[in-house]
Motif scaffolding. Sequence first.
Motif, PDB file in Angstrom:
ATOM      1  N   ILE A   1       0.858  -1.193   0.000  1.00 37.61           N
ATOM      2  CA  ILE A   1       0.000   0.000   0.000  1.00 37.61           C
ATOM      3  C   ILE A   1       0.896   1.246   0.000  1.00 37.61           C
ATOM      4  O   ILE A   1       0.567   2.260   0.610  1.00 37.61           O
ATOM      5  CB  ILE A   1      -0.965  -0.003   1.203  1.00 37.61           C
ATOM      6  N   SER A   2       2.003   1.161  -0.700  1.00 34.69           N
ATOM      7  CA  SER A   2       2.950   2.278  -0.756  1.00 34.69           C
ATOM      8  C   SER A   2       2.449   3.373  -1.685  1.00 34.69           C
ATOM      9  O   SER A   2       1.532   3.169  -2.486  1.00 34.69           O
ATOM     10  CB  SER A   2       4.321   1.778  -1.220  1.00 34.69           C
ATOM     11  N   SER A   3       3.068   4.548  -1.567  1.00 36.51           N
ATOM     12  CA  SER A   3       2.790   5.698  -2.439  1.00 36.51           C
ATOM     13  C   SER A   3       1.320   6.074  -2.425  1.00 36.51           C
ATOM     14  O   SER A   3       0.687   6.219  -3.469  1.00 36.51           O
ATOM     15  CB  SER A   3       3.268   5.406  -3.875  1.00 36.51           C
ATOM     16  N   ASN A   4       0.748   6.201  -1.221  1.00 38.76           N
ATOM     17  CA  ASN A   4      -0.621   6.659  -1.043  1.00 38.76           C
ATOM     18  C   ASN A   4      -0.625   7.856  -0.096  1.00 38.76           C
ATOM     19  O   ASN A   4       0.431   8.473   0.135  1.00 38.76           O
ATOM     20  CB  ASN A   4      -1.503   5.520  -0.518  1.00 38.76           C
ATOM     21  N   ASP A   5      -1.790   8.183   0.436  1.00 34.44           N
ATOM     22  CA  ASP A   5      -1.931   9.321   1.357  1.00 34.44           C
ATOM     23  C   ASP A   5      -2.366   8.858   2.737  1.00 34.44           C
ATOM     24  O   ASP A   5      -3.147   9.519   3.433  1.00 34.44           O
ATOM     25  CB  ASP A   5      -2.955  10.325   0.793  1.00 34.44           C
ATOM     26  N   ILE A   6      -1.855   7.739   3.181  1.00 36.51           N
ATOM     27  CA  ILE A   6      -2.218   7.190   4.487  1.00 36.51           C
ATOM     28  C   ILE A   6      -1.433   7.943   5.558  1.00 36.51           C
ATOM     29  O   ILE A   6      -0.197   7.963   5.532  1.00 36.51           O
ATOM     30  CB  ILE A   6      -1.929   5.682   4.538  1.00 36.51           C
ATOM     31  N   SER A   7      -2.125   8.534   6.490  1.00 34.28           N
ATOM     32  CA  SER A   7      -1.487   9.314   7.557  1.00 34.28           C
ATOM     33  C   SER A   7      -1.538   8.610   8.902  1.00 34.28           C
ATOM     34  O   SER A   7      -0.832   9.007   9.832  1.00 34.28           O
ATOM     35  CB  SER A   7      -2.160  10.684   7.677  1.00 34.28           C
ATOM     36  N   THR A   8      -2.354   7.578   9.039  1.00 32.51           N
ATOM     37  CA  THR A   8      -2.465   6.818  10.288  1.00 32.51           C
ATOM     38  C   THR A   8      -2.296   5.349   9.973  1.00 32.51           C
ATOM     39  O   THR A   8      -2.886   4.842   9.004  1.00 32.51           O
ATOM     40  CB  THR A   8      -3.833   7.060  10.955  1.00 32.51           C
ATOM     41  N   PHE A   9      -1.500   4.681  10.766  1.00 32.05           N
ATOM     42  CA  PHE A   9      -1.277   3.259  10.530  1.00 32.05           C
ATOM     43  C   PHE A   9      -2.606   2.520  10.615  1.00 32.05           C
ATOM     44  O   PHE A   9      -3.367   2.682  11.578  1.00 32.05           O
ATOM     45  CB  PHE A   9      -0.294   2.688  11.559  1.00 32.05           C
ATOM     46  N   PRO A  10      -2.967   1.710   9.608  1.00 32.53           N
ATOM     47  CA  PRO A  10      -4.291   1.059   9.572  1.00 32.53           C
ATOM     48  C   PRO A  10      -4.542   0.213  10.815  1.00 32.53           C
ATOM     49  O   PRO A  10      -3.715  -0.619  11.202  1.00 32.53           O
ATOM     50  CB  PRO A  10      -4.230   0.201   8.314  1.00 32.53           C
ATOM     51  N   GLU A  11      -5.700   0.432  11.439  1.00 33.47           N
ATOM     52  CA  GLU A  11      -6.026  -0.293  12.665  1.00 33.47           C
ATOM     53  C   GLU A  11      -6.505  -1.713  12.386  1.00 33.47           C
ATOM     54  O   GLU A  11      -6.272  -2.616  13.193  1.00 33.47           O
ATOM     55  CB  GLU A  11      -7.105   0.473  13.440  1.00 33.47           C
ATOM     56  N   ASN A  12      -7.195  -1.886  11.264  1.00 26.34           N
ATOM     57  CA  ASN A  12      -7.749  -3.211  10.971  1.00 26.34           C
ATOM     58  C   ASN A  12      -6.763  -4.127  10.281  1.00 26.34           C
ATOM     59  O   ASN A  12      -7.134  -5.174   9.761  1.00 26.34           O
ATOM     60  CB  ASN A  12      -8.995  -3.078  10.103  1.00 26.34           C
ATOM     61  N   ILE A  13      -5.493  -3.754  10.284  1.00 24.04           N
ATOM     62  CA  ILE A  13      -4.498  -4.615   9.638  1.00 24.04           C
ATOM     63  C   ILE A  13      -4.179  -5.829  10.499  1.00 24.04           C
ATOM     64  O   ILE A  13      -3.570  -6.797  10.034  1.00 24.04           O
ATOM     65  CB  ILE A  13      -3.225  -3.789   9.332  1.00 24.04           C
ATOM     66  N   PHE A  14      -4.559  -5.793  11.764  1.00 23.66           N
ATOM     67  CA  PHE A  14      -4.291  -6.922  12.655  1.00 23.66           C
ATOM     68  C   PHE A  14      -5.049  -8.175  12.220  1.00 23.66           C
ATOM     69  O   PHE A  14      -4.723  -9.287  12.638  1.00 23.66           O
ATOM     70  CB  PHE A  14      -4.669  -6.549  14.098  1.00 23.66           C
ATOM     71  N   LYS A  15      -6.078  -8.028  11.358  1.00 27.08           N
ATOM     72  CA  LYS A  15      -6.836  -9.179  10.879  1.00 27.08           C
ATOM     73  C   LYS A  15      -6.027 -10.035   9.909  1.00 27.08           C
ATOM     74  O   LYS A  15      -6.357 -11.194   9.689  1.00 27.08           O
ATOM     75  CB  LYS A  15      -8.118  -8.722  10.206  1.00 27.08           C
ATOM     76  N   LEU A  16      -4.972  -9.459   9.341  1.00 25.75           N
ATOM     77  CA  LEU A  16      -4.164 -10.183   8.346  1.00 25.75           C
ATOM     78  C   LEU A  16      -3.065 -10.935   9.071  1.00 25.75           C
ATOM     79  O   LEU A  16      -1.883 -10.584   9.017  1.00 25.75           O
ATOM     80  CB  LEU A  16      -3.592  -9.206   7.316  1.00 25.75           C
ATOM     81  N   ASN A  17      -3.444 -11.973   9.781  1.00 23.12           N
ATOM     82  CA  ASN A  17      -2.473 -12.689  10.613  1.00 23.12           C
ATOM     83  C   ASN A  17      -1.516 -13.551   9.799  1.00 23.12           C
ATOM     84  O   ASN A  17      -0.545 -14.066  10.345  1.00 23.12           O
ATOM     85  CB  ASN A  17      -3.212 -13.558  11.642  1.00 23.12           C
ATOM     86  N   ASN A  18      -1.758 -13.717   8.492  1.00 27.48           N
ATOM     87  CA  ASN A  18      -0.836 -14.483   7.641  1.00 27.48           C
ATOM     88  C   ASN A  18       0.116 -13.587   6.860  1.00 27.48           C
ATOM     89  O   ASN A  18       0.860 -14.075   6.016  1.00 27.48           O
ATOM     90  CB  ASN A  18      -1.627 -15.344   6.663  1.00 27.48           C
ATOM     91  N   LEU A  19       0.093 -12.322   7.147  1.00 26.38           N
ATOM     92  CA  LEU A  19       0.896 -11.371   6.381  1.00 26.38           C
ATOM     93  C   LEU A  19       2.380 -11.588   6.645  1.00 26.38           C
ATOM     94  O   LEU A  19       2.823 -11.657   7.800  1.00 26.38           O
ATOM     95  CB  LEU A  19       0.496  -9.941   6.765  1.00 26.38           C
ATOM     96  N   ILE A  20       3.145 -11.689   5.538  1.00 32.86           N
ATOM     97  CA  ILE A  20       4.600 -11.884   5.634  1.00 32.86           C
ATOM     98  C   ILE A  20       5.348 -10.617   5.252  1.00 32.86           C
ATOM     99  O   ILE A  20       6.364 -10.282   5.866  1.00 32.86           O
ATOM    100  CB  ILE A  20       5.039 -13.062   4.741  1.00 32.86           C
ATOM    101  N   SER A  21       4.857  -9.914   4.247  1.00 30.31           N
ATOM    102  CA  SER A  21       5.525  -8.699   3.781  1.00 30.31           C
ATOM    103  C   SER A  21       4.511  -7.561   3.735  1.00 30.31           C
ATOM    104  O   SER A  21       3.444  -7.709   3.143  1.00 30.31           O
ATOM    105  CB  SER A  21       6.124  -8.930   2.389  1.00 30.31           C
ATOM    106  N   LEU A  22       4.862  -6.442   4.353  1.00 30.87           N
ATOM    107  CA  LEU A  22       3.998  -5.257   4.379  1.00 30.87           C
ATOM    108  C   LEU A  22       4.820  -4.052   3.935  1.00 30.87           C
ATOM    109  O   LEU A  22       5.833  -3.713   4.558  1.00 30.87           O
ATOM    110  CB  LEU A  22       3.440  -5.014   5.780  1.00 30.87           C
ATOM    111  N   ASP A  23       4.386  -3.431   2.842  1.00 30.08           N
ATOM    112  CA  ASP A  23       5.058  -2.246   2.307  1.00 30.08           C
ATOM    113  C   ASP A  23       4.104  -1.068   2.431  1.00 30.08           C
ATOM    114  O   ASP A  23       3.109  -0.977   1.723  1.00 30.08           O
ATOM    115  CB  ASP A  23       5.446  -2.473   0.848  1.00 30.08           C
ATOM    116  N   ILE A  24       4.414  -0.162   3.343  1.00 33.50           N
ATOM    117  CA  ILE A  24       3.599   1.033   3.565  1.00 33.50           C
ATOM    118  C   ILE A  24       4.471   2.286   3.410  1.00 33.50           C
ATOM    119  O   ILE A  24       4.254   3.309   4.050  1.00 33.50           O
ATOM    120  CB  ILE A  24       2.930   0.949   4.956  1.00 33.50           C
TER     121      ILE A  24
END
Length: 727
Positions: free
Chosen positions: A47-70
């Motif tokens: 989710i890189s190169s966007n206008d996200i100003s707050t770390f997503p709160e509902n990302i904790f649901k992705l418990n299988n996530l291996i790589s996160l690019d923010i």
Amino acid sequence: MQEFYERTNEICFLCTCNTDRTSVDCSNRGLTDLPTGIDAKVTKLNISSNDISTFPENIFKLNNLISLDISNNQLKELSENALQNLTSLEILNLSKNRFESWLSLNPNEVLKTATNLKILDLSGNKFNSMANLANQELLISPSLETLILDNCEIDSIHGRSPLSGLNNINVLKMNHNPLLRIQNLISPTLRSLYISNCQLSYINHNELSYLPSLVYLKISHNYRLQLPSSANFLFSSSLRYLDISYCNIFKPNLFGFPNLRKVIINHNMIRYLRSNEFINNTKLEYLDLSNNNIGSFKSDTFRGLTMIRYLDLSWNEIAQIPEDSLLEMPSLTQIKLARNYLNRVGHIKSTSLSVLDLSSCEISIIGKDSLEGFPSLVDLDLSHNLLSHIPDSISSNTLKYLNLNYNRLSSVSNYTFFMLPRLSGLSVIGNRFTNIWSRTFFDSNPYLDRLELSDNMWRCDCTDNNMFDFYEYITLEPNKKDESYNLICNSPVTFIGQTWLEACYFVWNPGERVGNADNLIWFIIVMIVGLSLCIILINTIRRSMNRRLAAMQTERERQVEEARDRLRQLRIRAEQEALCNTPDPRDLIAPPSYDEALSMPKLNVSCQSLNETGTGKTKRRRGRRKTKSSGDLLEETDRNGDVPVLDDIELAETTYDKNKRRRRRNRRYGSHEIAELDQSPGARRRRMSEYNTEDDSVIEVEAELERPLRPRIRRFSDENQPRESDF
């Protein structure tokens, strides 16, 4: 389930998904938050190169996530529970955000929940320094192995070690920072350290001793960096790879690195090499000292380099090489001495050297025995020098590739390559050879399979049998040594720019010239015949077209004439029908009955007086008309079917001779007018009255009345009213 698939399709329509939808790329979508519909089985999220100003709160649901690019967003802080439940996360990219303080990351808490985190990228933020945080650790993570802090505007490292909370750190990258010194980097596990393109000017001699596992150190492009002197040299018993290129090094000073394998010290300010300069680097295998100012070295300078295989001394100012200096390196296989000032190839010796590069060294002399000191030499590069002569019988039993490109050579002989039995590749491009070589020059070189002779000033004499013989030697299979298009004639004038084959083809193949002449004649004949056939064919087609056009024109004229005839016949038929169907004007007035006709008074004036009503001019005009004869009158009356009129006239002529002259028609009337007057009702009544008064012949009148009349088609008449023909 259907709702789940709809959400999944929606996220794949907004972003890019792989086939199994475990990788989702939502970069450059203008997002301000994590999009909904991402499945929990996703392992890679971008989710890189966007206008996200707050770390997503509902990302904790992705418990299988291996790589996160923010990366490349507007993040300024991370909460303590930002990575909660991301126990499978291994790669976290937070680069190019707006973090300005380590405290905004909650560095002591945020990484504890990510128990498998291996790589953390914080480059492109503005931390300014790596200092202790009120006696707290800078970062705490038992699993982190790689920490990237490039372009973070870090200018100092002080206080407690920033790596003390990273128990498993292996790689630290701090490139492109205004860092002045390396201090307090303490880590028993750190293996690779990158501090290139910084502003380092000095490294403390014991600074690397706090990194006992350091293997790779790259501190290049620090233009003010100088290594400590021999009295206080840097020390690291674990270091294997050292890159200090593009710095300000005046002396190598590698004594404190006994386990080095590869050293790059190019583009520095080293002026000379001392004796026993590398005496403590016995395990060194690769040494690059190119692009320095080295002017000389001693015969024992490389003593101790028993395992070195590659030595690069190019782009220096070396004018002379000690004869036995290379013997101190028994494992040396390749040495580069290009771009130095060696004016001759001396008696250099090396028992293991196989590749020697002496290009661009202004060498003008090669000694006859200059190659005898290299019993293992395979590749010799003498290109871009000033050689004008190669001594005869230059000797090497192992040499395979000899590069003499772009020198000043003008001649060779039968003995030039006589003592090079293993020669398989010879290149003399860009020299001054004019005379064609002979294949006898290479009678002692059975392995020669590559011979490059282009860009020379060859004089082509096609009548010379040696030229044809040598051309076959270097171009024919199976040992083709050069392509024919590379052999260009430079003289005489008529052959300049042509290949050997183009210039001498008809001389080497005289039968081809005759054959070509015959072929040319036959070609001309065929062309003439073909042109004649084409002309005949065109004329035939033209005549056929003209005949066809003429036939078409004739047919068109015939059709037009037939159409005109049909129109003429139709017009005549229409006129005839109109004439037949025209009603008789006398039928428009009902005739008088028989009783009325008998009671009608007689005319006091003859019918001829009716003609006198016209004007004088009309009378004169009518007088001039030509009247018909009695024969014509009879024929016309027969034609009109009025036979009773003729009988009346004959009866009148026989019975009443006195009135014959009076009943004569005026000559000024035409025959048709006389017929009309004789057929008028008045004329009939007069005749009938005359018959009644003189002879009282009723029988003849009745016969006259009983005589059958010609039926006539009359239009616009009333059938119920009596007609004159009925009497």
